[in-house]
Design a protein around this motif. Structure first.
Motif, mmCIF file in Angstrom:
data_model
loop_
_atom_site.group_PDB
_atom_site.id
_atom_site.type_symbol
_atom_site.label_atom_id
_atom_site.label_comp_id
_atom_site.label_asym_id
_atom_site.label_seq_id
_atom_site.Cartn_x
_atom_site.Cartn_y
_atom_site.Cartn_z
ATOM 1 N N GLY A 9 46.925 10.915 -6.324
ATOM 2 C CA GLY A 9 46.531 9.851 -5.412
ATOM 3 C C GLY A 9 46.476 10.363 -3.984
ATOM 4 N N ILE A 10 47.501 11.118 -3.590
ATOM 5 C CA ILE A 10 47.527 11.701 -2.246
ATOM 6 C C ILE A 10 46.362 12.667 -2.073
ATOM 7 C CG2 ILE A 10 48.809 13.307 -0.762
ATOM 8 C CD1 ILE A 10 51.380 11.911 -1.730
ATOM 9 N N CYS A 11 46.085 13.474 -3.114
ATOM 10 C CA CYS A 11 44.941 14.396 -3.059
ATOM 11 C C CYS A 11 43.644 13.648 -2.844
ATOM 12 C CB CYS A 11 44.831 15.198 -4.355
ATOM 13 S SG CYS A 11 45.991 16.536 -4.476
ATOM 14 N N GLY A 12 43.464 12.559 -3.562
ATOM 15 C CA GLY A 12 42.249 11.767 -3.422
ATOM 16 C C GLY A 12 42.079 11.268 -1.997
ATOM 17 N N LEU A 13 43.171 10.731 -1.429
ATOM 18 C CA LEU A 13 43.125 10.229 -0.062
ATOM 19 C C LEU A 13 42.817 11.357 0.913
ATOM 20 C CD1 LEU A 13 46.223 7.829 -0.123
ATOM 21 C CD2 LEU A 13 43.815 7.171 -0.118
ATOM 22 N N SER A 14 43.371 12.539 0.633
ATOM 23 C CA SER A 14 43.137 13.691 1.499
ATOM 24 C C SER A 14 41.684 14.141 1.419
ATOM 25 C CB SER A 14 44.071 14.836 1.099
ATOM 26 O OG SER A 14 43.722 16.018 1.786
ATOM 27 N N LEU A 15 41.144 14.218 0.200
ATOM 28 C CA LEU A 15 39.758 14.676 0.032
ATOM 29 C C LEU A 15 38.774 13.739 0.722
ATOM 30 C CD1 LEU A 15 39.582 15.897 -3.684
ATOM 31 C CD2 LEU A 15 39.278 17.291 -1.637
ATOM 32 N N MET A 16 39.126 12.462 0.791
ATOM 33 C CA MET A 16 38.222 11.500 1.439
ATOM 34 C C MET A 16 38.470 11.408 2.923
ATOM 35 S SD MET A 16 37.744 8.445 -1.332
ATOM 36 C CE MET A 16 39.462 8.241 -1.807
ATOM 37 N N GLY A 17 39.416 12.195 3.426
ATOM 38 C CA GLY A 17 39.686 12.212 4.863
ATOM 39 C C GLY A 17 40.448 11.000 5.350
ATOM 40 N N HIS A 18 40.970 10.192 4.426
ATOM 41 C CA HIS A 18 41.614 8.949 4.858
ATOM 42 C C HIS A 18 42.917 9.225 5.608
ATOM 43 C CE1 HIS A 18 42.751 4.717 4.884
ATOM 44 N NE2 HIS A 18 43.943 5.075 4.459
ATOM 45 N N LEU A 19 43.699 10.177 5.074
ATOM 46 C CA LEU A 19 44.994 10.471 5.711
ATOM 47 C C LEU A 19 44.780 11.055 7.101
ATOM 48 C CD1 LEU A 19 46.997 11.984 2.699
ATOM 49 C CD2 LEU A 19 47.078 9.659 3.616
ATOM 50 N N GLN A 20 43.817 11.959 7.185
ATOM 51 C CA GLN A 20 43.568 12.626 8.450
ATOM 52 C C GLN A 20 43.093 11.632 9.502
ATOM 53 O OE1 GLN A 20 42.712 13.461 5.421
ATOM 54 N NE2 GLN A 20 42.439 15.659 5.097
ATOM 55 N N LYS A 21 42.483 10.531 9.037
ATOM 56 C CA LYS A 21 42.062 9.472 9.963
ATOM 57 C C LYS A 21 43.282 8.759 10.544
ATOM 58 C CE LYS A 21 38.644 7.390 7.661
ATOM 59 N NZ LYS A 21 37.968 6.233 7.035
ATOM 60 N N LEU A 22 44.314 8.576 9.681
ATOM 61 C CA LEU A 22 45.526 7.886 10.128
ATOM 62 C C LEU A 22 46.310 8.745 11.113
ATOM 63 C CD1 LEU A 22 46.881 6.541 6.683
ATOM 64 C CD2 LEU A 22 45.731 5.200 8.444
ATOM 65 N N GLU A 23 46.303 10.051 10.826
ATOM 66 C CA GLU A 23 47.186 10.957 11.560
ATOM 67 C C GLU A 23 46.632 12.363 11.375
ATOM 68 O OE1 GLU A 23 50.406 10.543 13.285
ATOM 69 O OE2 GLU A 23 49.668 12.571 13.700
ATOM 70 N N SER A 24 46.247 12.972 12.490
ATOM 71 C CA SER A 24 45.514 14.234 12.375
ATOM 72 C C SER A 24 46.359 15.385 11.847
ATOM 73 C CB SER A 24 44.934 14.617 13.731
ATOM 74 O OG SER A 24 45.994 14.747 14.656
ATOM 75 N N SER A 25 47.676 15.256 11.852
ATOM 76 C CA SER A 25 48.504 16.383 11.414
ATOM 77 C C SER A 25 48.613 16.498 9.901
ATOM 78 C CB SER A 25 49.910 16.261 12.012
ATOM 79 O OG SER A 25 50.517 15.069 11.535
ATOM 80 N N TYR A 26 48.050 15.518 9.140
ATOM 81 C CA TYR A 26 48.061 15.655 7.700
ATOM 82 C C TYR A 26 47.289 16.907 7.292
ATOM 83 C CZ TYR A 26 50.067 11.089 6.543
ATOM 84 O OH TYR A 26 50.903 10.020 6.387
ATOM 85 N N ARG A 27 47.818 17.637 6.307
ATOM 86 C CA ARG A 27 47.143 18.846 5.834
ATOM 87 C C ARG A 27 46.098 18.483 4.784
ATOM 88 N NH1 ARG A 27 52.498 22.064 4.343
ATOM 89 N NH2 ARG A 27 51.181 23.852 3.828
ATOM 90 N N SER A 28 45.141 19.385 4.576
ATOM 91 C CA SER A 28 44.052 19.132 3.619
ATOM 92 C C SER A 28 44.291 19.875 2.324
ATOM 93 C CB SER A 28 42.722 19.603 4.200
ATOM 94 O OG SER A 28 42.445 18.891 5.363
ATOM 95 N N ILE A 29 43.682 19.358 1.234
ATOM 96 C CA ILE A 29 43.842 19.979 -0.083
ATOM 97 C C ILE A 29 42.543 20.691 -0.464
ATOM 98 C CG2 ILE A 29 43.137 17.899 -1.377
ATOM 99 C CD1 ILE A 29 46.079 19.901 -2.591
ATOM 100 N N ASP A 30 42.678 21.877 -1.020
ATOM 101 C CA ASP A 30 41.494 22.628 -1.433
ATOM 102 C C ASP A 30 41.017 22.108 -2.792
ATOM 103 O OD1 ASP A 30 40.388 25.068 -3.198
ATOM 104 O OD2 ASP A 30 39.892 25.423 -1.093
#
Lengths: 432, 383
Positions: B341-362
């Motif tokens: 679920g967290i990966c999905g949110l990361s891939l869609m850029g949702h987390l990074q929208k909330l807070e830019s320090s979230y890391r991305s998943i390959d």
């Protein structure tokens, strides 16, 4: 935990009776598994070989108990198989030492009685009743049957052995029916059915004699002059199309030659599988798994009936089933994906630029229009099928202005009906 | 507006118990804080962190039922929890909170030490837990953990030996068995290629496996709908599709299939709920947010699904009391669905929208992108 309602699960966790019972189960599991681990260590050094036959039997009974409670741990099946093989090997040595060279009896007979195939299949069934999707349980079945076949001299020309195995395989088909009746979409079961079919093929007079890893059977012809670039069995479903064969320079084992070499027994088996998919689809048009299997059998059916049926005639027959399905259950995707496959295969062949195929496309377009209208325009898959068919027509025959307009109108309707997938619709415009 | 206020108050505790959304609203109303109601479900960052960090002691507890039922896949469970936390926290924080490189206390070794306890030096592979048989599934998870921990140069890791173990499982037709017993599955093709790549053994002059043949086998699992199954003839399934496309990406063979047809089939997995299912006529499940979104990322067609609705679906699957994410709304959470679920949110850029320090998943390696960059891992992307 997957699939459990949160409020129920947490309530049970807080219930002291339930949590005590669960702790008890865990405690039993932990005791049994740690004892088992110790026995495995003891048995792993052949020089010390602390394990007696009774120990080995105990391991079998404990792994059976553990697996029927939790059929997922792969290492437990491994441990069980190690012991089964060890028991057979020990006795094989014993038998060989005591073998009477003047006796008529088959030394292999002794071996097969040491490996209780029926029991291993029973253990697997108990596991599958617990979890019908346990990879380890399905694999254990395949392994057990292959091991039995290897040991019973499946590569010898023994009719008795073949009929024994055939009996087992027939019963296994019954198991497949049982699990498919519980869940028509259980892909493990469908895969296993295909494995059984490859075993049946191996038992035919001209079939393969030697099973290979995980049900991949290779077909040898009667004189053994070619080793089959065509793999039957679970590989049966990657029979190359005529086109693919022509691409490769394998002229000495062309598709027709392969099919001609294949005995009537095998043709009958595959035709009966074809009929099985027809039955499954007629029982329930929403049977995606049956349509999928059908798509794999199709190239073979075409090749084997080439003398009596053209590709177009075969397609027309398939369209009857498809049209029945889509008019009965227009919202179910299965038949629509199969339609796309059938027609796209047809359009790839050189025979596609004919009046007959154009008439076929036009006929289908009329069907889809009728369906969409019957659903008051709210038939997404009907619209997609119409759009796809018009696109094929455009690419091969060209579209007149009226059809082009209709095509664009359909895209607009789809954008309205199915906004989630707007980006895909947005790139389907015709390159006029 | 309402959302920032709830987000700010998400960490609010009364008597050391975190409040859920309804309780926060009550708290604010009682204090006459003006509220504009919105539909946005927050991302329960703090709860998920505490869910992940409390897993180990829960599962390791003596006679934990959940622990015993899942002990055979512990290596993968540890990887899911580490990788999930890695999206939410920095490398240093993950290291410290999980006892990755240094043990948290005397009761449990460091994660890295525990990983090596699961290594079978006779065979060259890792098992799912201590004393369990080496298998490709757990070998990949082990190597992924070491990658996150930046310990691939640990002296206990004999890269060549692990490579030999992986290579020994390749069959004559290019497929991979999971272990010596011979179960074949395209999942293992992915595990093999990814393991070798992470160990630096894939793209060099002396390949230990036949990469082209491995790709050929994967391609033989292609189906009428553009998807892939676990073996030739098997039905298309989103999880298998990830493994196949991941394998083809690692093998540099993304030109061997109809990407448009596959992308279409995958985008049709989106249900009315906004969630994704794994194959036609099945229920939506949060884990497909990873299996499908990663493939669409590789094929450059993430926009073919409605990301807003998928984000909403994933957020609704959160446990707003104890943290974690479930397969669908109102179900019990588990670490597997939390990670995906967290990966999905990361891939869609949702987390990074909330807070830019979230890391991305390959999307190919299922590792934090910064780890992939650090290790200079390669993969092919279609667009």
């Amino acid at each position: 935990m997957h699939g459990y309602k949160r409020s129920d699960y947490k309530a049970r966790q807080r219930d002291p009776t339930v949590s005590a019972a669960l702790e008890q189960k865990a405690s039993q599991w932990n005791i049994l598994t740690s004892n088992l681990a110790k026995k495995r260590l003891d048995g792993s050094d052949p020089s010390t070989n602390k394990l007696m036959k009774e120990d080995l039997q105990k391991i079998l009974s404990v792994t059976e108990k553990l697996l029927t409670v939790n059929p997922d741990p792969l290492y437990l099946y491994n441990h069980r198989r190690e012991v089964l093989v060890l028991l057979v090997q020990n006795q094989a040595v014993h038998l060989q030492d005591n073998c009477d060279p003047n006796s008529d009896s088959d030394p292999n007979d002794g071996l097969t009685t040491l490996f209780d195939l029926t029991h291993e299949l029973k253990v697997s069934t108990a596991c599958l009743k617990r979890n019908p999707k346990a990879y380890g349980a399905w694999f254990h079945r395949k392994w057990a049957i292959q091991y039995f076949m290897k040991m019973s001299g499946a590569d010898a020309d023994g009719r008795r052995h073949r009929s024994n195995i055939k009996r087992v395989l027939d019963e296994e088909l019954g198991l497949c029916s049982y699990f498919l009746s519980k869940d028509e979409r259980n892909f493990h079961c469908w895969n296993y059915r295909r494995f059984i079919m490859s075993g049946q093929i191996a038992c035919t007079s001209r079939g393969a004699k030697i099973p290979i890893a995980d049900g991949a059977w290779s077909l040898k012809n009667g004189t053994g002059t070619w080793t089959g670039t065509v793999n039957m069995g679970t590989q049966l479903l990657s029979l190359p199309t005529q086109r693919e064969l022509e691409k490769t320079s394998r002229s000495d084992d062309s598709f027709e030659e392969c099919i001609e070499e294949i005995s009537k027994d095998i043709v009958d088996l595959l035709m009966s599988e074809w009929a099985f998919t027809t039955l499954k689809i007629e029982e329930n048009f929403s049977n995606y798994s049956a349509f999928h299997y059908r798509s794999k059998l199709l190239p073979f059916i075409y090749q084997s009936q080439k003398q009596i049926k053209t590709w177009l005639e075969l397609v027309t027959e398939e369209l009857e089933i498809i049209n029945q399905a889509i008019f009965t259950e227009p919202d179910d995707q299965s038949a629509w994906w199969y339609y796309r496959f059938i027609i796209s295969e047809m359009m790839k062949s050189e025979e596609s630029r004919t009046d007959e195929s154009l008439a076929l496309l036009d006929g289908q377009c009329d069907n889809f229009r009728e369906l969409v209208e019957a659903e008051d325009g709210k038939c997404k898959w009907g619209l997609i099928a119409l759009q796809t068919t018009l696109l094929w027509k455009h690419e091969t025959f060209g579209l007149d202005n009226q059809s082009t307009q209709e095509y664009n109108q359909i895209l607009n309707q789809l954008l309205e009906l199915d906004p989630n997938r707007a980006a895909r619709y947005g790139q389907l415009g015709l390159n006029v | 507006s309402y959302v920032p206020a709830v987000y700010f108050f998400t960490n609010l505790r009364i008597h050391n118990k975190p409040l859920n959304r309804a309780q926060i609203i009550n708290f604010l109303i009682k204090r006459k804080v003006f509220i504009i109601m919105g539909d946005d479900v927050p991302f329960y960052h703090a709860r998920h962190v505490s869910y992940i960090t409390s897993l180990a002691s829960k599962l390791d507890a003596k006679n934990s039922y959940e622990g015993s039922v899942t002990e055979h896949l512990r290596m993968s469970g540890v990887y899911w929890s580490l990788a999930a936390l890695s999206i939410l926290k920095s490398e240093e924080e993950v290291d410290e909170m999980m006892g990755l490189n240094k043990a948290l206390n005397e009761t449990r070794p460091s994660i890295v030490d525990w990983v090596f306890m699961c290594y079978d030096s006779n065979v060259g592979g890792f098992g799912g837990n201590i004393g369990h048989d080496a298998h490709l599934l757990y070998t990949l998870s082990a190597v992924q953990i070491l990658a996150i921990a930046n310990r691939l140069d640990d002296e206990r890791l004999d890269k060549k030996k692990v490579g030999v173990f992986v290579a020994s499982l390749q069959q004559a037709d290019g497929s991979f068995a999971g272990d010596v017993w011979g179960e074949i599955d395209t999942r293992f093709s992915y595990c093999a290629l990814s393991t070798l790549s992470i160990l630096g053994l894939l793209n060099n002059d002396d390949p230990m496996i036949d990469v082209d043949l491995a790709a050929e086998y994967v391609v033989s699992c292609r189906n009428f709908d553009g998807g892939f199954g676990c073996i030739p003839g098997a039905e298309s399934h989103a999880g298998q599709i990830f493994c196949c496309i991941g394998a083809l990406s690692l093998a540099n063979a993304l030109d061997t299939f109809d990407a448009e047809l596959l992308s279409w089939w995958l985008c049709e997995r989106q249900c009315d709920s906004g969630g994704l299912n794994g194959r036609p006529e099945k229920q939506a499940d949060v884990c497909y947010s990873w299996w499908i979104l990663s493939v669409l990322s590789i094929l450059g067609r993430v926009d073919w699904i409605n990301c807003t609705k998928l984000v909403d679906f994933i957020l609704k699957c959160q446990d707003d009391e104890d943290g974690g994410i479930a397969d669908r709304p109102d179900d019990m959470a588990d670490v597997y669905h939390t990670f995906f679920g967290i990966c999905g949110l990361s891939l869609m850029g949702h987390l990074q929208k909330l807070e830019s320090s979230y890391r991305s998943i390959d999307p190919v390696y299922a590792l934090p992108k910064d780890v992939v960059e650090r290790l200079k891992l390669k993969s092919q992307m279609l667009r």
